[in-house]
Design an enzyme around this catalytic site. Structure first.
Site, PDB file in Angstrom:
ATOM      1  N   HIS A 225       0.841  -1.205   0.000  1.00 42.59           N
ATOM      2  CA  HIS A 225       0.000   0.000   0.000  1.00 42.59           C
ATOM      3  C   HIS A 225       0.872   1.249   0.000  1.00 42.59           C
ATOM      4  CE1 HIS A 225      -3.303   2.556   0.494  1.00 42.59           C
ATOM      5  NE2 HIS A 225      -3.762   2.204   1.659  1.00 42.59           N
TER       6      HIS A 225
ATOM      7  N   ASP B  81       3.557   7.094  -6.944  1.00 38.70           N
ATOM      8  CA  ASP B  81       4.803   6.775  -6.256  1.00 38.70           C
ATOM      9  C   ASP B  81       6.045   6.897  -7.120  1.00 38.70           C
ATOM     10  OD1 ASP B  81       3.819   6.246  -3.729  1.00 38.70           O
ATOM     11  OD2 ASP B  81       3.112   4.272  -4.338  1.00 38.70           O
TER      12      ASP B  81
ATOM     13  N   HIS C 132      -1.372   0.570 -11.998  1.00 35.01           N
ATOM     14  CA  HIS C 132      -2.276   0.846 -10.880  1.00 35.01           C
ATOM     15  C   HIS C 132      -3.526   0.001 -11.056  1.00 35.01           C
ATOM     16  CE1 HIS C 132      -4.765   3.109  -8.049  1.00 35.01           C
ATOM     17  NE2 HIS C 132      -3.629   3.590  -7.565  1.00 35.01           N
TER      18      HIS C 132
HETATM   19  N1  ACO Z   1       5.894  -3.582 -14.385  1.00 34.97           N
HETATM   20  C1  ACO Z   1       5.777  -4.544 -15.340  1.00 34.97           C
HETATM   21  N2  ACO Z   1       4.646  -5.163 -15.659  1.00 34.97           N
HETATM   22  C2  ACO Z   1       3.548  -4.802 -14.984  1.00 34.97           C
HETATM   23  C3  ACO Z   1       3.571  -3.807 -13.985  1.00 34.97           C
HETATM   24  C4  ACO Z   1       4.786  -3.192 -13.686  1.00 34.97           C
HETATM   25  N3  ACO Z   1       4.887  -2.241 -12.751  1.00 34.97           N
HETATM   26  N4  ACO Z   1       2.329  -3.640 -13.471  1.00 34.97           N
HETATM   27  C5  ACO Z   1       1.549  -4.506 -14.140  1.00 34.97           C
HETATM   28  N5  ACO Z   1       2.284  -5.219 -15.048  1.00 34.97           N
HETATM   29  C6  ACO Z   1       1.786  -6.191 -16.025  1.00 34.97           C
HETATM   30  C7  ACO Z   1       1.467  -7.518 -15.340  1.00 34.97           C
HETATM   31  O1  ACO Z   1       2.576  -8.378 -15.364  1.00 34.97           O
HETATM   32  C8  ACO Z   1       0.340  -8.018 -16.203  1.00 34.97           C
HETATM   33  O2  ACO Z   1       0.879  -8.501 -17.408  1.00 34.97           O
HETATM   34  P1  ACO Z   1       0.259  -9.820 -18.117  1.00 34.97           P
HETATM   35  O3  ACO Z   1      -1.118  -9.403 -18.535  1.00 34.97           O
HETATM   36  O4  ACO Z   1       1.184 -10.120 -19.220  1.00 34.97           O
HETATM   37  O5  ACO Z   1       0.228 -10.877 -17.036  1.00 34.97           O
HETATM   38  C9  ACO Z   1      -0.438  -6.761 -16.572  1.00 34.97           C
HETATM   39  O6  ACO Z   1       0.540  -5.707 -16.534  1.00 34.97           O
HETATM   40  C10 ACO Z   1      -1.601  -6.437 -15.618  1.00 34.97           C
HETATM   41  O7  ACO Z   1      -1.063  -6.312 -14.304  1.00 34.97           O
HETATM   42  P2  ACO Z   1      -1.762  -6.782 -12.956  1.00 34.97           P
HETATM   43  O8  ACO Z   1      -0.691  -7.226 -12.001  1.00 34.97           O
HETATM   44  O9  ACO Z   1      -2.862  -7.752 -13.267  1.00 34.97           O
HETATM   45  O10 ACO Z   1      -2.413  -5.437 -12.462  1.00 34.97           O
HETATM   46  P3  ACO Z   1      -2.967  -5.136 -11.009  1.00 34.97           P
HETATM   47  O11 ACO Z   1      -4.050  -4.151 -11.185  1.00 34.97           O
HETATM   48  O12 ACO Z   1      -3.289  -6.402 -10.291  1.00 34.97           O
HETATM   49  O13 ACO Z   1      -1.700  -4.519 -10.268  1.00 34.97           O
HETATM   50  C11 ACO Z   1      -0.185  -2.973  -9.319  1.00 34.97           C
HETATM   51  C12 ACO Z   1      -1.545  -3.179 -10.009  1.00 34.97           C
HETATM   52  C13 ACO Z   1      -0.051  -3.917  -8.097  1.00 34.97           C
HETATM   53  C14 ACO Z   1      -0.081  -1.541  -8.836  1.00 34.97           C
HETATM   54  C15 ACO Z   1       0.934  -3.286 -10.351  1.00 34.97           C
HETATM   55  O14 ACO Z   1       0.791  -2.453 -11.484  1.00 34.97           O
HETATM   56  C16 ACO Z   1       2.333  -3.155  -9.765  1.00 34.97           C
HETATM   57  O15 ACO Z   1       2.821  -4.100  -9.133  1.00 34.97           O
HETATM   58  N6  ACO Z   1       2.981  -1.978  -9.941  1.00 34.97           N
HETATM   59  C17 ACO Z   1       4.284  -1.735  -9.360  1.00 34.97           C
HETATM   60  C18 ACO Z   1       4.149  -1.407  -7.873  1.00 34.97           C
HETATM   61  C19 ACO Z   1       3.615  -0.008  -7.623  1.00 34.97           C
HETATM   62  O16 ACO Z   1       4.076   0.951  -8.221  1.00 34.97           O
HETATM   63  N7  ACO Z   1       2.666   0.077  -6.688  1.00 34.97           N
HETATM   64  C20 ACO Z   1       2.091   1.379  -6.286  1.00 34.97           C
HETATM   65  C21 ACO Z   1       0.658   1.478  -6.694  1.00 34.97           C
HETATM   66  S1  ACO Z   1       0.040   3.093  -6.271  1.00 34.97           S
HETATM   67  C22 ACO Z   1      -0.350   3.027  -4.613  1.00 34.97           C
HETATM   68  O17 ACO Z   1      -0.644   2.001  -4.060  1.00 34.97           O
HETATM   69  C23 ACO Z   1      -0.335   4.283  -3.802  1.00 34.97           C
END
Ligand code: ACO
Length: 429
Positions: free
Chosen positions: A267, A362, A306
């Site tokens: 988070h 972030d 996100h």
């Molecule tokens: N880098 C590379 N690939 C990514 C990233 C990333 N940062 N985020 C998503 N993907 C890819 C996934 O691998 C997936 O690919 P696929 O379809 O080939 O399997 C696709 O994009 C969809 O991603 P999900 O993980 O299903 O998306 P979800 O909505 O569950 O996750 C999350 C969102 C957790 C924020 C994710 O984008 C992530 O881990 N980002 C990096 C961490 C981050 O910056 N978190 C802060 C969020 S903002 C906050 O909380 C204040």
């Protein structure tokens, strides 16, 4: 167009008409669908409440596809540009912008409740020398409930307002003292002549000078960061505040639960991960190899993507601008160049375009916090101070929502049934 859903239960052949309102169906209506009179009603399985609305709320609107964020209907860009954190806090709590008199009264009240009982100070001094400031903040906000036992009278409107003012006012004091404790520095008392954010900076950084006056550009940038974090509808910590608050406990205990949720790396901790990633990349020439690693699934591009935003996070755009003001005062963080180049390359790359992965709040916030000389453990504390008015606005809404019930989700039981207990002396014989 008929606003209903026709459901045919193939177990019984029976059809049900389920009304649709506000794009949702009521889970209770699904509960009427049963395979037999003695069978349980149909329920929804939704870990993490990914597609379940838990409340009605008029606090924050998000359209993730279009990258829109509004507090009480006002676009975040306009609030960040022209408002102050205290005015935004008023807006979130009261639902409308204040008149001049209302603002002055609000500012006065918040300013004069910044002090905490001396015993809170003693309590905070009792933590281990290396205590994580977020753990200290969580515990001391929870402890405030024992200093204000009347806070448990949550049905009393005047009482609720009193606790809201106290909490918004005292959060920077507790946050700053959590920071000073780990540094072995004496706690600095609030300076009520300073603005909310300038006073926070004074409590953080003042040493022997008689008055600490931070650079106005830094005050403005931090105030803007607080505005950007002030609310984000039903995220993990807000859901925690609402869930705990639904037991009708006092708001200090409910907000302490929210701080606990925000403490978790999924988070509040992503900006720290961004800094670690940028350091590991080390130079612009290493970016292509890093991006390849991400595309091959060996890495994650932290600060990108996100759950809700499938477009540029509107807060990230504003933070990127604020970077310029802060670095003008503090000197440029060398990691900024890597971050900007990384963003440019990722935004042009098919992998990220296809998956709608854009910078989130972030991606740049850690760079700014580092320029302020905050250690990474403080990043979530700053987030918590900014989020406090949002938590409280949502809590206030909860206390007055007649449709709300104590939070108590269902489960799908997967364990054993009806086992026979054998006492220890027989079992171990
Ligand atoms: N880098 C590379 N690939 C990514 C990233 C990333 N940062 N985020 C998503 N993907 C890819 C996934 O691998 C997936 O690919 P696929 O379809 O080939 O399997 C696709 O994009 C969809 O991603 P999900 O993980 O299903 O998306 P979800 O909505 O569950 O996750 C999350 C969102 C957790 C924020 C994710 O984008 C992530 O881990 N980002 C990096 C961490 C981050 O910056 N978190 C802060 C969020 S903002 C906050 O909380 C204040």
């Amino acid at each position: 167009m008929t606003e209903s859903l026709t459901v045919r239960d193939n177990r019984t052949g029976q059809e049900y008409d389920v009304p649709i309102a506000d794009g949702t169906i009521k889970a209770a209506d699904l509960g009427k669908i049963k395979a037999g009179d003695d069978e349980p009603g149909l329920a929804v399985y939704d870990p993490g409440f990914v597609n379940t609305a838990s409340c009605r709320s008029s606090v924050t609107y998000i359209d993730g596809e279009k990258g829109i964020l509004e507090y009480r209907g006002y676009p975040i860009e306009q609030l960040a540009e022209g408002s102050t954190f205290l005015e935004v806090a008023y807006l979130l709590i009261h639902g409308a912008l204040p008149t001049k008199a209302e603002y002055e009264q609000w500012e006065h009240e918040i300013t004069f409740h910044t002090f905490v009982h001396e015993n809170v100070k003693g309590f905070m001094e009792g933590f281990r020398y290396d205590a994580h400031p977020m753990g200290m903040l969580m515990a001391s906000v929870g402890a405030l409930s024992t200093f204000y036992p009347e806070a448990s009278m949550i049905q009393d409107a005047e009482n609720r307002q009193m606790q809201i003012v106290r909490m918004i006012a005292k959060m920077p004091t507790l946050g700053a003292w959590s920071f000073r404790h780990a540094q072995g520095k004496p706690f600095v008392y609030p300076d009520n002549e300073l603005s909310y954010t300038a006073n926070f900076l004074s409590m953080l950084f003042k040493m022997s000078e008689s008055k600490y006056e931070a650079d106005e550009r830094l005050v403005k940038a931090l105030d803007t960061l607080f505005i950007l974090h002030a609310d984000h509808e039903q995220n993990c910590s807000t859901n925690a505040v609402r869930s705990v608050g639904s037991s009708q406990v006092d708001p200090y205990s409910a907000v302490a639960a929210g701080i606990g949720a925000l403490y978790g790396p999924l988070h509040g901790g992503a900006n720290e991960a961004v800094l670690r990633m940028l350091r590991r990349i080390g130079s612009k020439s290493e970016i292509p190899a890093f991006i390849e690693g991400v595309k091959n699934g060996n890495e994650r591009l932290m600060g990108f993507g996100h759950r809700v935003y499938k477009n540029y996070d509107p807060r990230a755009k504003i933070i990127k601008k604020a970077c310029d003001d802060v670095f003008e005062v503090t000197g440029v963080n060398p990691l900024l160049e890597i971050a900007q180049e990384l963003e440019k390359i990722a935004l042009e790359d098919e992998y990220f375009v296809q998956r709608k992965l854009y910078p989130n709040v972030d991606f740049y916030s850690g760079l700014i916090y580092e320029a302020f000389q905050f250690p990474p453990e403080m990043f979530t504390v700053l987030f918590a101070i900014g989020r406090t008015p949002g938590w409280l606005a949502q809590w206030l809404e909860l206390t007055q929502d007649k449709e709300q019930k104590i939070a108590r989700p269902k489960q799908i039981y997967t364990g054993d049934r009806g086992l026979e207990f054998t006492p220890r002396d027989v079992r171990w014989a």
